[in-house]
Scaffold this motif. Sequence first.
Motif, PDB file in Angstrom:
ATOM      1  N   THR A  88       0.671  -1.044   0.147  1.00 44.77           N
ATOM      2  CA  THR A  88       0.062   0.221  -0.077  1.00 44.77           C
ATOM      3  C   THR A  88       1.014   1.211  -0.465  1.00 44.77           C
ATOM      4  O   THR A  88       0.841   2.542  -0.472  1.00 44.77           O
ATOM      5  CB  THR A  88      -0.464   0.451   1.243  1.00 44.77           C
ATOM      6  N   ALA A  89       1.827   1.508   0.675  1.00 47.12           N
ATOM      7  CA  ALA A  89       3.058   2.260   1.289  1.00 47.12           C
ATOM      8  C   ALA A  89       2.921   2.811  -0.402  1.00 47.12           C
ATOM      9  O   ALA A  89       3.478   3.664  -1.358  1.00 47.12           O
ATOM     10  CB  ALA A  89       3.603   2.256   1.785  1.00 47.12           C
ATOM     11  N   MET A  90       4.255   1.101  -0.648  1.00 46.93           N
ATOM     12  CA  MET A  90       4.778   1.867  -2.532  1.00 46.93           C
ATOM     13  C   MET A  90       3.604   2.321  -2.914  1.00 46.93           C
ATOM     14  O   MET A  90       4.588   2.829  -4.094  1.00 46.93           O
ATOM     15  CB  MET A  90       5.089   0.701  -2.546  1.00 46.93           C
ATOM     16  N   PHE A  91       2.667   1.705  -3.448  1.00 49.76           N
ATOM     17  CA  PHE A  91       1.741   1.875  -4.880  1.00 49.76           C
ATOM     18  C   PHE A  91       1.168   3.715  -4.192  1.00 49.76           C
ATOM     19  O   PHE A  91       1.139   4.287  -5.675  1.00 49.76           O
ATOM     20  CB  PHE A  91       0.808   1.220  -4.675  1.00 49.76           C
ATOM     21  N   LEU A  92       1.318   3.893  -3.011  1.00 47.51           N
ATOM     22  CA  LEU A  92       0.848   5.551  -3.091  1.00 47.51           C
ATOM     23  C   LEU A  92       2.115   6.651  -3.909  1.00 47.51           C
ATOM     24  O   LEU A  92       2.004   7.209  -3.908  1.00 47.51           O
ATOM     25  CB  LEU A  92       0.677   6.004  -1.175  1.00 47.51           C
ATOM     26  N   LEU A  93       3.083   5.962  -2.826  1.00 46.90           N
ATOM     27  CA  LEU A  93       4.577   7.175  -3.108  1.00 46.90           C
ATOM     28  C   LEU A  93       4.527   6.636  -4.527  1.00 46.90           C
ATOM     29  O   LEU A  93       4.982   7.808  -5.559  1.00 46.90           O
ATOM     30  CB  LEU A  93       5.726   5.833  -2.769  1.00 46.90           C
ATOM     31  N   ILE A  94       3.903   5.454  -5.104  1.00 48.58           N
ATOM     32  CA  ILE A  94       4.388   5.424  -6.858  1.00 48.58           C
ATOM     33  C   ILE A  94       3.122   6.607  -7.543  1.00 48.58           C
ATOM     34  O   ILE A  94       3.594   7.576  -8.195  1.00 48.58           O
ATOM     35  CB  ILE A  94       4.343   4.051  -7.115  1.00 48.58           C
ATOM     36  N   SER A  95       2.350   6.446  -6.977  1.00 47.10           N
ATOM     37  CA  SER A  95       0.909   8.094  -7.239  1.00 47.10           C
ATOM     38  C   SER A  95       1.541   9.195  -7.420  1.00 47.10           C
ATOM     39  O   SER A  95       0.612   9.729  -8.297  1.00 47.10           O
ATOM     40  CB  SER A  95      -0.492   7.547  -6.613  1.00 47.10           C
ATOM     41  N   ARG A  96       2.054   9.541  -6.203  1.00 40.69           N
ATOM     42  CA  ARG A  96       2.148  10.498  -6.241  1.00 40.69           C
ATOM     43  C   ARG A  96       3.481  11.557  -6.790  1.00 40.69           C
ATOM     44  O   ARG A  96       3.256  11.863  -7.602  1.00 40.69           O
ATOM     45  CB  ARG A  96       2.865  11.085  -3.988  1.00 40.69           C
ATOM     46  N   ARG A  97       4.454  10.328  -7.331  1.00 45.45           N
ATOM     47  CA  ARG A  97       6.046  10.345  -8.044  1.00 45.45           C
ATOM     48  C   ARG A  97       4.791  10.926  -9.761  1.00 45.45           C
ATOM     49  O   ARG A  97       5.604  11.128 -10.170  1.00 45.45           O
ATOM     50  CB  ARG A  97       6.733   9.205  -8.469  1.00 45.45           C
ATOM     51  N   LEU A  98       4.416  10.132  -9.958  1.00 45.81           N
ATOM     52  CA  LEU A  98       3.224   9.903 -11.142  1.00 45.81           C
ATOM     53  C   LEU A  98       2.630  11.497 -11.970  1.00 45.81           C
ATOM     54  O   LEU A  98       2.264  11.291 -12.665  1.00 45.81           O
ATOM     55  CB  LEU A  98       2.425   8.727 -11.342  1.00 45.81           C
ATOM     56  N   GLY A  99       2.340  11.566 -10.597  1.00 50.75           N
ATOM     57  CA  GLY A  99       0.995  12.675 -10.673  1.00 50.75           C
ATOM     58  C   GLY A  99      -0.347  12.649 -10.917  1.00 50.75           C
ATOM     59  O   GLY A  99      -1.010  11.867 -10.520  1.00 50.75           O
ATOM     60  N   ALA A 100      -0.920  13.792 -12.087  1.00 45.46           N
ATOM     61  CA  ALA A 100      -1.453  13.090 -12.365  1.00 45.46           C
ATOM     62  C   ALA A 100      -2.260  12.036 -12.958  1.00 45.46           C
ATOM     63  O   ALA A 100      -2.631  11.333 -13.842  1.00 45.46           O
ATOM     64  CB  ALA A 100      -2.537  14.142 -13.882  1.00 45.46           C
ATOM     65  N   ALA A 101      -1.284  11.802 -13.908  1.00 46.78           N
ATOM     66  CA  ALA A 101      -1.252   9.962 -14.577  1.00 46.78           C
ATOM     67  C   ALA A 101      -1.047   8.844 -13.630  1.00 46.78           C
ATOM     68  O   ALA A 101       0.284   8.187 -13.786  1.00 46.78           O
ATOM     69  CB  ALA A 101      -0.442   9.822 -15.996  1.00 46.78           C
ATOM     70  N   LYS A 102      -1.986   8.860 -12.905  1.00 50.38           N
ATOM     71  CA  LYS A 102      -1.492   7.924 -11.801  1.00 50.38           C
ATOM     72  C   LYS A 102      -1.546   6.346 -11.977  1.00 50.38           C
ATOM     73  O   LYS A 102      -1.019   5.209 -11.582  1.00 50.38           O
ATOM     74  CB  LYS A 102      -2.837   7.655 -10.583  1.00 50.38           C
ATOM     75  N   MET A 103      -2.490   5.701 -13.307  1.00 50.81           N
ATOM     76  CA  MET A 103      -2.230   4.319 -14.176  1.00 50.81           C
ATOM     77  C   MET A 103      -2.905   3.543 -13.106  1.00 50.81           C
ATOM     78  O   MET A 103      -2.741   2.272 -13.134  1.00 50.81           O
ATOM     79  CB  MET A 103      -0.748   4.004 -14.159  1.00 50.81           C
ATOM     80  N   GLY A 104      -3.713   4.032 -12.079  1.00 56.33           N
ATOM     81  CA  GLY A 104      -4.925   3.465 -11.184  1.00 56.33           C
ATOM     82  C   GLY A 104      -3.819   2.927 -10.412  1.00 56.33           C
ATOM     83  O   GLY A 104      -4.174   1.685  -9.025  1.00 56.33           O
ATOM     84  N   THR A 105      -2.718   2.931 -10.189  1.00 57.67           N
ATOM     85  CA  THR A 105      -1.374   3.301  -8.436  1.00 57.67           C
ATOM     86  C   THR A 105      -2.564   3.358  -7.535  1.00 57.67           C
ATOM     87  O   THR A 105      -1.901   2.351  -6.084  1.00 57.67           O
ATOM     88  CB  THR A 105      -0.601   3.795  -8.745  1.00 57.67           C
ATOM     89  N   ASP A 106      -2.893   4.153  -7.489  1.00 57.34           N
ATOM     90  CA  ASP A 106      -4.293   4.917  -6.229  1.00 57.34           C
ATOM     91  C   ASP A 106      -5.178   3.881  -5.826  1.00 57.34           C
ATOM     92  O   ASP A 106      -5.413   3.704  -4.902  1.00 57.34           O
ATOM     93  CB  ASP A 106      -4.480   5.659  -6.380  1.00 57.34           C
ATOM     94  N   ALA A 107      -6.114   2.971  -7.025  1.00 61.20           N
ATOM     95  CA  ALA A 107      -6.446   2.060  -6.691  1.00 61.20           C
ATOM     96  C   ALA A 107      -5.901   1.048  -5.797  1.00 61.20           C
ATOM     97  O   ALA A 107      -6.502   0.090  -5.644  1.00 61.20           O
ATOM     98  CB  ALA A 107      -7.316   1.972  -8.042  1.00 61.20           C
ATOM     99  N   PHE A 108      -5.004   0.273  -6.487  1.00 61.98           N
ATOM    100  CA  PHE A 108      -4.329  -1.076  -6.646  1.00 61.98           C
ATOM    101  C   PHE A 108      -3.691  -0.590  -4.848  1.00 61.98           C
ATOM    102  O   PHE A 108      -3.710  -0.861  -4.326  1.00 61.98           O
ATOM    103  CB  PHE A 108      -3.077  -0.374  -6.988  1.00 61.98           C
ATOM    104  N   ALA A 109      -3.071   1.332  -4.589  1.00 64.68           N
ATOM    105  CA  ALA A 109      -3.351   1.143  -2.870  1.00 64.68           C
ATOM    106  C   ALA A 109      -3.844   0.371  -2.491  1.00 64.68           C
ATOM    107  O   ALA A 109      -3.946   0.594  -1.282  1.00 64.68           O
ATOM    108  CB  ALA A 109      -2.434   2.900  -3.013  1.00 64.68           C
ATOM    109  N   MET A 110      -5.424   1.749  -2.188  1.00 67.53           N
ATOM    110  CA  MET A 110      -6.756   1.440  -1.725  1.00 67.53           C
ATOM    111  C   MET A 110      -7.098  -0.309  -1.698  1.00 67.53           C
ATOM    112  O   MET A 110      -7.626  -0.481  -0.168  1.00 67.53           O
ATOM    113  CB  MET A 110      -7.682   2.698  -2.568  1.00 67.53           C
ATOM    114  N   GLY A 111      -6.900  -1.350  -3.030  1.00 67.51           N
ATOM    115  CA  GLY A 111      -7.442  -2.620  -2.737  1.00 67.51           C
ATOM    116  C   GLY A 111      -6.298  -3.509  -1.750  1.00 67.51           C
ATOM    117  O   GLY A 111      -6.768  -4.117  -0.695  1.00 67.51           O
ATOM    118  N   ASN A 112      -4.732  -3.520  -1.335  1.00 70.69           N
ATOM    119  CA  ASN A 112      -4.192  -3.256  -1.098  1.00 70.69           C
ATOM    120  C   ASN A 112      -4.328  -3.166   0.852  1.00 70.69           C
ATOM    121  O   ASN A 112      -4.288  -4.190   1.816  1.00 70.69           O
ATOM    122  CB  ASN A 112      -2.432  -3.526  -1.302  1.00 70.69           C
TER     123      ASN A 112
END
Length: 214
Positions: free
Chosen positions: A18-42
């Motif tokens: 969860t922490a890893m996907f949240l950090l990735i989503s922050r680095r991606l900016g607006a184009a999160k590519m679903g990483t925020d949803a993956f973080a929520m799922g985890n």
Amino acid sequence: MIATLLVGMLCVYLLSFTAMFLLISRRLGAAKMGTDAFAMGNLLLGFAYVLQLLEGPAGWSWMSVVNHSFTLCALLAYSVGGARFFGRQVPLLWPLIGVALGYALVQWMLHALWGSVARYAALSATCALSFACMVVALAAGMRSFARDMRGEALLLIVLIGGICVLNVLKLEKLLAGAFRRCAWMAGSRWSSMSTCVRWRRSFRRPSSGSCCVA
């Protein structure tokens, strides 16, 4: 003890992902590519396992209800993350709330009608059906939205298909145990009725050694 240790390790790994996907989503900016949803799922699945550790033996409790609801919500979040990864704009928050509340009501109805085993069987069946739908969607997507990532899609199909098979096996085990219990209860009831009938007949019929004295 070993099962508890394994579930605890799963909790740690899921919350770490969860922490890893949240950090990735922050680095991606607006184009999160679903990483925020993956973080929520985890996160949801990690909390579900935490509640499983805290609730103790399987049965009817608010922890168990939330655990099952969070498990299905995690599957929904993974599905939304996959759709967003392939460019589909799919909402997440309100569908999660709807699934959580709706499945909590379904659990209450199942427990009231058929008991706790029906809730666990329903969860396994729903998970298996969800994973099967994911496999079908990915297989169909290999000709359209995932045609440029067929290798990755095929790997996901194999992994998700394996989880689907595990849920089917768990469902089969739950149903087999429930049927054996029903058969045992029916046999015990029939045996008790037969014993009662034999006792009544022997009580009404005089024995061969008895005599009637006027």
